[in-house]
Write a protein that holds these residues in place. Structure first.
Motif, PDB file in Angstrom:
ATOM      1  N   TRP A  38      32.031  45.778  27.781  1.00 54.47           N
ATOM      2  CA  TRP A  38      32.715  46.459  28.893  1.00 54.47           C
ATOM      3  C   TRP A  38      32.220  45.829  30.194  1.00 54.47           C
ATOM      4  CZ3 TRP A  38      32.438  52.557  29.347  1.00 54.47           C
ATOM      5  CH2 TRP A  38      33.404  53.012  30.254  1.00 54.47           C
ATOM      6  N   PRO A  39      33.020  45.046  30.896  1.00 53.45           N
ATOM      7  CA  PRO A  39      32.550  44.336  32.094  1.00 53.45           C
ATOM      8  C   PRO A  39      32.055  45.311  33.173  1.00 53.45           C
ATOM      9  CG  PRO A  39      34.625  43.425  31.347  1.00 53.45           C
ATOM     10  CD  PRO A  39      34.403  44.680  30.551  1.00 53.45           C
ATOM     11  N   ASP A  40      30.953  44.963  33.820  1.00 54.77           N
ATOM     12  CA  ASP A  40      30.397  45.822  34.866  1.00 54.77           C
ATOM     13  C   ASP A  40      30.991  45.453  36.225  1.00 54.77           C
ATOM     14  OD1 ASP A  40      29.017  43.524  35.749  1.00 54.77           O
ATOM     15  OD2 ASP A  40      27.261  44.019  34.537  1.00 54.77           O
ATOM     16  N   ASP A  41      30.601  46.215  37.258  1.00 56.47           N
ATOM     17  CA  ASP A  41      31.167  46.021  38.592  1.00 56.47           C
ATOM     18  C   ASP A  41      30.903  44.624  39.131  1.00 56.47           C
ATOM     19  OD1 ASP A  41      32.085  48.590  38.511  1.00 56.47           O
ATOM     20  OD2 ASP A  41      30.675  49.407  39.986  1.00 56.47           O
ATOM     21  N   GLU A  42      29.699  44.136  38.921  1.00 59.35           N
ATOM     22  CA  GLU A  42      29.331  42.839  39.481  1.00 59.35           C
ATOM     23  C   GLU A  42      30.201  41.720  38.922  1.00 59.35           C
ATOM     24  OE1 GLU A  42      25.402  39.938  39.956  1.00 59.35           O
ATOM     25  OE2 GLU A  42      25.299  41.759  38.735  1.00 59.35           O
ATOM     26  N   GLU A  43      30.426  41.739  37.616  1.00 59.18           N
ATOM     27  CA  GLU A  43      31.236  40.674  37.028  1.00 59.18           C
ATOM     28  C   GLU A  43      32.673  40.747  37.504  1.00 59.18           C
ATOM     29  OE1 GLU A  43      32.296  38.573  32.745  1.00 59.18           O
ATOM     30  OE2 GLU A  43      31.391  40.565  32.757  1.00 59.18           O
ATOM     31  N   VAL A  44      33.247  41.953  37.533  1.00 56.46           N
ATOM     32  CA  VAL A  44      34.635  42.093  37.974  1.00 56.46           C
ATOM     33  C   VAL A  44      34.772  41.648  39.433  1.00 56.46           C
ATOM     34  CG1 VAL A  44      36.514  43.718  38.372  1.00 56.46           C
ATOM     35  CG2 VAL A  44      35.097  43.939  36.324  1.00 56.46           C
ATOM     36  N   ARG A  45      33.829  42.054  40.277  1.00 52.31           N
ATOM     37  CA  ARG A  45      33.887  41.663  41.693  1.00 52.31           C
ATOM     38  C   ARG A  45      33.782  40.145  41.839  1.00 52.31           C
ATOM     39  NH1 ARG A  45      33.448  44.481  46.226  1.00 52.31           N
ATOM     40  NH2 ARG A  45      32.705  46.356  45.135  1.00 52.31           N
ATOM     41  N   ASN A  46      32.837  39.546  41.139  1.00 44.56           N
ATOM     42  CA  ASN A  46      32.667  38.094  41.235  1.00 44.56           C
ATOM     43  C   ASN A  46      33.915  37.353  40.770  1.00 44.56           C
ATOM     44  OD1 ASN A  46      30.073  38.388  42.202  1.00 44.56           O
ATOM     45  ND2 ASN A  46      29.099  38.117  40.198  1.00 44.56           N
ATOM     46  N   GLU A  47      34.538  37.872  39.735  1.00 45.83           N
ATOM     47  CA  GLU A  47      35.720  37.205  39.194  1.00 45.83           C
ATOM     48  C   GLU A  47      36.909  37.330  40.134  1.00 45.83           C
ATOM     49  OE1 GLU A  47      37.600  34.965  36.099  1.00 45.83           O
ATOM     50  OE2 GLU A  47      35.511  35.575  36.324  1.00 45.83           O
ATOM     51  N   LEU A  48      37.145  38.538  40.649  1.00 50.60           N
ATOM     52  CA  LEU A  48      38.338  38.778  41.458  1.00 50.60           C
ATOM     53  C   LEU A  48      38.225  38.204  42.867  1.00 50.60           C
ATOM     54  CD1 LEU A  48      39.366  42.425  40.475  1.00 50.60           C
ATOM     55  CD2 LEU A  48      40.259  40.259  39.629  1.00 50.60           C
ATOM     56  N   ILE A  60      46.731  50.365  42.906  1.00 47.00           N
ATOM     57  CA  ILE A  60      46.080  50.382  44.218  1.00 47.00           C
ATOM     58  C   ILE A  60      46.893  51.234  45.186  1.00 47.00           C
ATOM     59  CG2 ILE A  60      45.475  48.944  46.212  1.00 47.00           C
ATOM     60  CD1 ILE A  60      44.847  46.692  44.219  1.00 47.00           C
ATOM     61  N   GLU A  61      48.220  51.060  45.160  1.00 48.37           N
ATOM     62  CA  GLU A  61      49.092  51.851  46.035  1.00 48.37           C
ATOM     63  C   GLU A  61      48.948  53.343  45.739  1.00 48.37           C
ATOM     64  OE1 GLU A  61      52.152  53.059  48.691  1.00 48.37           O
ATOM     65  OE2 GLU A  61      51.120  51.134  48.530  1.00 48.37           O
ATOM     66  N   ASP A  62      48.980  53.715  44.469  1.00 47.55           N
ATOM     67  CA  ASP A  62      48.826  55.130  44.110  1.00 47.55           C
ATOM     68  C   ASP A  62      47.476  55.668  44.560  1.00 47.55           C
ATOM     69  OD1 ASP A  62      51.281  55.680  43.045  1.00 47.55           O
ATOM     70  OD2 ASP A  62      50.697  55.363  40.956  1.00 47.55           O
ATOM     71  N   ASP A  63      46.431  54.883  44.409  1.00 53.96           N
ATOM     72  CA  ASP A  63      45.108  55.319  44.835  1.00 53.96           C
ATOM     73  C   ASP A  63      45.080  55.559  46.337  1.00 53.96           C
ATOM     74  OD1 ASP A  63      42.002  55.365  43.950  1.00 53.96           O
ATOM     75  OD2 ASP A  63      42.195  54.401  45.918  1.00 53.96           O
ATOM     76  N   THR A  85      41.222  41.252  50.191  1.00 49.64           N
ATOM     77  CA  THR A  85      40.819  41.060  48.798  1.00 49.64           C
ATOM     78  C   THR A  85      39.640  41.961  48.463  1.00 49.64           C
ATOM     79  OG1 THR A  85      41.588  38.758  48.755  1.00 49.64           O
ATOM     80  CG2 THR A  85      39.943  39.394  47.113  1.00 49.64           C
ATOM     81  N   GLU A  86      38.655  42.008  49.363  1.00 45.72           N
ATOM     82  CA  GLU A  86      37.474  42.845  49.132  1.00 45.72           C
ATOM     83  C   GLU A  86      37.868  44.320  49.059  1.00 45.72           C
ATOM     84  OE1 GLU A  86      33.851  44.239  48.356  1.00 45.72           O
ATOM     85  OE2 GLU A  86      34.457  42.133  48.335  1.00 45.72           O
ATOM     86  N   LYS A  87      38.803  44.741  49.914  1.00 40.31           N
ATOM     87  CA  LYS A  87      39.254  46.139  49.890  1.00 40.31           C
ATOM     88  C   LYS A  87      39.975  46.445  48.569  1.00 40.31           C
ATOM     89  CE  LYS A  87      42.022  49.514  52.473  1.00 40.31           C
ATOM     90  NZ  LYS A  87      42.871  49.749  53.676  1.00 40.31           N
ATOM     91  N   SER A 101      37.398  46.782  45.717  1.00 35.90           N
ATOM     92  CA  SER A 101      36.686  48.062  45.766  1.00 35.90           C
ATOM     93  C   SER A 101      37.543  49.189  45.211  1.00 35.90           C
ATOM     94  CB  SER A 101      36.271  48.378  47.213  1.00 35.90           C
ATOM     95  OG  SER A 101      35.348  47.420  47.695  1.00 35.90           O
ATOM     96  N   THR A 102      38.845  49.145  45.507  1.00 33.45           N
ATOM     97  CA  THR A 102      39.754  50.165  44.969  1.00 33.45           C
ATOM     98  C   THR A 102      39.867  50.039  43.454  1.00 33.45           C
ATOM     99  OG1 THR A 102      41.013  50.142  47.032  1.00 33.45           O
ATOM    100  CG2 THR A 102      42.082  51.105  45.100  1.00 33.45           C
ATOM    101  N   ILE A 103      39.970  48.827  42.965  1.00 33.01           N
ATOM    102  CA  ILE A 103      40.068  48.603  41.516  1.00 33.01           C
ATOM    103  C   ILE A 103      38.838  49.143  40.800  1.00 33.01           C
ATOM    104  CG2 ILE A 103      39.940  46.746  39.782  1.00 33.01           C
ATOM    105  CD1 ILE A 103      41.904  45.177  41.582  1.00 33.01           C
ATOM    106  N   LEU A 104      37.658  48.888  41.362  1.00 36.77           N
ATOM    107  CA  LEU A 104      36.425  49.371  40.731  1.00 36.77           C
ATOM    108  C   LEU A 104      36.352  50.892  40.758  1.00 36.77           C
ATOM    109  CD1 LEU A 104      33.846  46.766  42.121  1.00 36.77           C
ATOM    110  CD2 LEU A 104      35.006  46.774  39.904  1.00 36.77           C
ATOM    111  N   SER A 105      36.990  51.486  41.745  1.00 34.20           N
ATOM    112  CA  SER A 105      37.016  52.946  41.827  1.00 34.20           C
ATOM    113  C   SER A 105      38.011  53.552  40.838  1.00 34.20           C
ATOM    114  CB  SER A 105      37.377  53.375  43.259  1.00 34.20           C
ATOM    115  OG  SER A 105      37.520  54.769  43.343  1.00 34.20           O
ATOM    116  N   ILE A 106      39.154  52.876  40.662  1.00 30.17           N
ATOM    117  CA  ILE A 106      40.170  53.387  39.727  1.00 30.17           C
ATOM    118  C   ILE A 106      39.666  53.288  38.292  1.00 30.17           C
ATOM    119  CG2 ILE A 106      42.491  52.998  38.800  1.00 30.17           C
ATOM    120  CD1 ILE A 106      43.247  51.828  41.550  1.00 30.17           C
TER     121      ILE A 106
END
Length: 914
Positions: free
Chosen positions: A498-508, A529-532, A644-646, A649-654
């Motif tokens: 299960w990928p963690d926040d750091e890996e997903v952030r680095n990749e995206l 993202i729009e729904d969030d 992109t950073e915003k 952050s939304t993706i990691l929250s969803i």
């Protein structure tokens, strides 16, 4: 509990019954296998005509006796490949082997491979017995390659005894050989014979690179099975190799099964071949299960008509008969459902080819229910299954958590999760409370989406989610979410972590999402993202009350892909840095209507500017937030980075992970691109032998190419072994045949469209032509600038959206072709000598190779192209993926220097040739 001997007998009877089903489904009905089920003693009655012998046999029984199975010359060559046949066959074998290891004392259910039809041949006394292969030559040839590769790997691993048991299955004893070729059990067509003989006769360890036919499908199949066998044998360490070798060898010999139809010499083989291949109507898993279920109900004295009306008739409605894509094939939804239901009940991986066989075993040994009770369970599960599928298709309006989950997983084409959904929802005892169900879906969805975003492998998903289904079935409702969270957080293998926040952030942060993610998946992420941002967060309802309409908006680049005219670089800006950001998340948005190219590529400000066009779509927060934050300024690289950073952050929250979740798994690099050939498209059913392809409108319109059975194309009576060579025959210049040949006269739909569809069916990301073309135009534009600056003998041409360009060598009539190929991961400069000149020009140049290479300062590859009278000499730079645009200056310098050197050195030598 029945005795083992009774179970084994039942398996045998069921195998015979399945063989009879198979024969009838092929309309092989002149007198074969008329069914007569007798209560308590189910037997197959009816005798084949002309003493035809029909048996269920193992590879041991098929290949043990001294014989030669001769493939007639008129049959097509060997065309099976890794994705469609070798890998599924290997997985089937390993699945059986794993079951033997887990339950060594239980009666094992064999795996059914299909049918082959053989015909006996008259032979003289003392000669090796021979049979003609009427149908099934691909299957028999592959089995020989598999068994020989296993023998080689067992020998290398020191497992001498199991290797010795395989030897009689792949080679006839010397006492039965009058000729060298008599050693082989299968004798392929002329075209494949040399490759087959070479790899089958190669001593272990086989050096595939040294084989003359090392690139043939025969050698590649052998290498695939050898590599997979080696990995499986040593998977549990050296100490376990001996026991695993015994299991693997036994399964390959005894636990695979074929229906062998053995014709007498007088039987009409051609009539039977046509019957099997033309008039057959393949029965689905649902058809076979239906027949089985209601035959059993007759035996049990149930009211069959009432049961059919109440519980089965629904499966013959349009919803259940609709074909759905699963992996590489289409199946009726009823068959897919029964597959998923079986997995949810057994907690075991069940592949499509085994659904009927596994269903029978479940009924007999696991269900513990009468057939009418089982039908009620299937009916209840079918209602649940249909409900969440239909919810996934609701694109507008209110949607509960299950519907949203189903929609998102549908966009990711994740069929593997449906058995888990059934296990979660079909719980008449101890049902899940809504809150527990929601938390469980959050966990599964986060795992899926995060792995999709980092493009992690989906290689073992079927096996993993069968395990999840088993976990769900055994877990009390109140502990479900905790159990699932514990399961996924403890996965450490590259195939299931299960990928963690750091890996997903680095990749995206640097991911060109528009190119690397499928359009449906990318749209789903932007919708989320729009729904969030509208307030639809976990457990919350938006104040606006309306979700975004799903699956309908167009994806738009804010900074356009063609930005050079209206979007000047800021002071100190770097073109490559801007190009690298074009496809990132921060530069993408959704629009209700795709902008035309003029507006899309227009400037940021002004009446017809991009900002004004986005204003028209400000119903979406994706656009209104963008305009509010950046509308008054210039949209540039910095703006893209911030947005992109915003978005990240939304993706990691969803799609959250538990607090403190960290993984330490080294993820392998992306799966390399799959090399697709015309034969692959034919095997997938996208093309057929005899089909006509057409040249495009314009200068070369009116030409056609006929698809031949071996994957070659015939143009004007001449056969070509690739689409590109067939295109060259028409255009008289280098041609990409995948784009040239069209499926219908005047159509824009090309062979390349079929190839992309095939790749998508294998889970491959496919880059669109527009993306690729724009990148190549930029690459060759920079190359032209470099060539002009070098002031050499070559003059540039107008850049085109393709992976090659051609440059004339003065007035010699010869051209250099330059390639920048990401698929083959190389750069190349080559001189191709056409068929009419190859004999008089190539050999004299090759005779001068030492002098030419000394003058160049580097070596060349001298090559006579197989299957063509053409020849070439070239220089190649390996490991040069042009996707990495930061390396373009290095690559362009290399191409310019090599091309100019070859033109200078070769020009006078070409002129001096006769």
């Amino acid at each position: 509990m029945r005795p083992r001997s009774q179970e084994a007998g039942e398996f045998l009877r069921e195998g015979i019954r399945e063989a009879a089903f198979y024969l009838r489904q092929l309309h092989f009905v002149r007198n074969i296998s008329i069914f007569n089920w007798q209560s308590g003693n189910r037997t197959v009655t009816g005798q084949p005509k002309d003493n035809m012998d029909t048996q269920v046999r193992t590879p041991q029984a098929v290949f043990m006796q001294p014989q030669r199975l001769l493939v007639p010359l008129f049959q097509r060559p060997y065309v099976w490949n890794e994705e469609m046949q070798w890998e599924p066959l290997w997985k089937d074998l390993v699945r059986v082997a794993d079951r033997v290891i887990q339950k060594p004392l239980e009666a094992q259910l064999p795996h059914f491979l299909g049918a082959v039809v053989l015909q006996q041949m008259q032979s003289q006394a003392g000669d090796l017995q021979q049979r003609t292969v009427i149908d099934g030559q691909q299957r028999l040839t592959t089995l020989q390659l598999l068994l020989d590769a296993l023998h080689a790997e067992l020998t290398q691993a020191g497992a001498a005894v199991p290797a010795a048991r395989l030897r009689p299955l792949i080679a006839n004893d010397e006492a039965f050989r009058r000729h060298k070729e008599d050693q082989f059990k299968v004798w392929p067509t002329n075209r494949d014979r040399e490759a087959f003989n070479e790899v089958m006769a190669a001593p272990p360890p086989v050096d595939y690179a040294a084989l003359t036919h090392g690139e043939s499908r025969m050698a590649r199949a052998h290498a695939f099975f050898a590599e997979e066998a080696r990995e499986w044998l040593f998977a549990q360490g050296v100490d376990a190799v001996s026991s695993r070798a015994d299991v693997l060898e036994r399964c390959a010999r005894e636990l695979l099964q074929l229906v062998v139809i053995d014709l007498t010499p007088t039987e009409n083989a051609q009539e039977i071949f046509e019957t099997l291949n033309a008039r057959g109507s393949v029965l689905t898993a649902a058809d076979l299960i239906k027949n089985f279920v209601f035959q059993r109900m007759l035996e049990q004295g149930a009211n069959v008509e009432e049961a059919y009306r109440r519980y089965w008739a629904q499966f013959e409605s349009p919803f259940w008969e609709e074909e759905v894509n699963v992996g590489r094939f289409n199946y009726p939804r009823s068959s897919v459902f029964l597959n998923h239901w079986l997995i949810s009940q057994t907690g075991e991986e069940v592949v499509a080819r085994e659904v009927f066989t596994r269903f029978k075993a479940y009924v007999d040994f696991q269900a513990g229910s009468t057939m009418i009770e089982l039908l009620r369970e299937i009916d209840r599960a079918a209602g649940i299954y249909r409900s969440f599928i239909e919810k996934a298709d609701i694109l507008e309006g209110p949607l509960d958590r299950l519907g949203l989950f189903a929609y998102r997983l549908q966009t990711m084409e994740s069929e593997v999760v449906k058995p888990v959904l059934l296990a979660l929802l079909d719980r008449p005892v101890d049902p899940l409370p809504a809150e527990e169900l929601g938390r469980s879906l959050d966990i599964i969805e986060s795992w899926f989406v995060r792995r999709m975003l980092i493009r992690a492998t989906a290689k073992s998903y079927n096996k993993l989610f069968a395990e999840v289904a088993s976990l769900v079935k055994a877990t009390p409702a109140k502990a479900m979410a905790a159990a699932l969270q514990s399961f996924f957080t403890t996965q450490t293998a590259e195939t299931n972590y299960w990928p963690d926040d750091e890996e997903v952030r680095n990749e995206l942060t640097s991911l060109p999402a528009y190119r690397r993610l499928g359009r449906g998946r990318l749209r789903m992420v932007l919708e989320s993202i729009e729904d969030d941002w509208r307030g639809w967060r976990r457990g919350q309802t938006s104040a606006a009350g309306v979700r975004i309409r799903r699956g309908t908006y167009a994806i738009e680049h804010v900074l356009p892909q063609s930005w050079h005219r209206h979007w000047p670089l800021s002071s100190g800006g770097v073109e490559l840095e801007r190009d690298a950001r074009i496809h990132r998340l921060g530069n993408l948005t959704l629009l209700s209507k795709k902008l035309n190219s003029t507006l899309s590529n227009g400037p940021w400000h002004g009446a017809n500017g991009k900002a004004a066009q986005l204003q028209l779509n400000d119903v979406l927060l994706l656009n209104s937030h963008l305009l509010k934050e950046f509308g008054a300024t210039t949209w540039d690289e910095s703006s893209i980075d911030q947005r992109t950073e915003k978005a990240i952050s939304t993706i990691l929250s969803i799609w959250r992970v538990p607090d403190g979740h960290k993984v330490a798994t080294a993820r392998a690099s992306e799966t390399p691109s799959i090399n697709v050939e015309i034969q692959d498209l034919m095997l997938a059913g996208s093309l057929s032998a005899g089909q006509t392809l057409h040249s495009p409108r314009g200068k070369h319109s009116g030409h056609t190419a006929k698809v031949l059975a071996d994957g070659c194309l015939e143009v004007a009576g001449v056969t070509y072994n690739s689409a590109s060579l067939a295109g060259i025959a028409v255009r008289k210049q280098r041609t990409n045949g995948w784009y040239f040949w069209r499926l219908e006269p005047g159509s824009r739909r090309s062979l390349n469209d079929l190839r992309n569809e095939y790749l998508r069916s294998l889970g491959q990301d496919v880059v669109t032509d527009d993306d690729t073309g724009n990148r190549y135009v930029r690459f060759w534009t920079q190359f032209s600038e470099g060539l002009t600056s070098a002031a050499g003998p070559l003059k540039p041409h107008k850049p085109a959206p393709q992976n090659w360009t051609a440059l004339a060598i003065g007035r010699t009539g010869f051209w250099l072709s330059l390639f920048a190929s990401p698929r083959e991961d190389r750069l190349a400069v080559e001189l191709v000598i056409d068929r009419d000149l190859a004999k008089t020009r190539f050999a004299p140049l090759r005779d001068q190779a030492p002098e030419i290479e000394a003058a160049l300062g580097f070596e060349l590859e001298w090559e006579e192209l197989p299957g063509s009278a053409r020849s070439r000499l070239r220089t190649v730079r390996r490991e040069s993926p042009i996707e990495d645009e930061s390396q373009w200056p290095t690559y362009i310098t290399w191409l310019v220097e090599r091309a100019n050197a070859m033109a200078s050195v070769l020009r006078d030598r070409i002129r001096s040739l006769p």
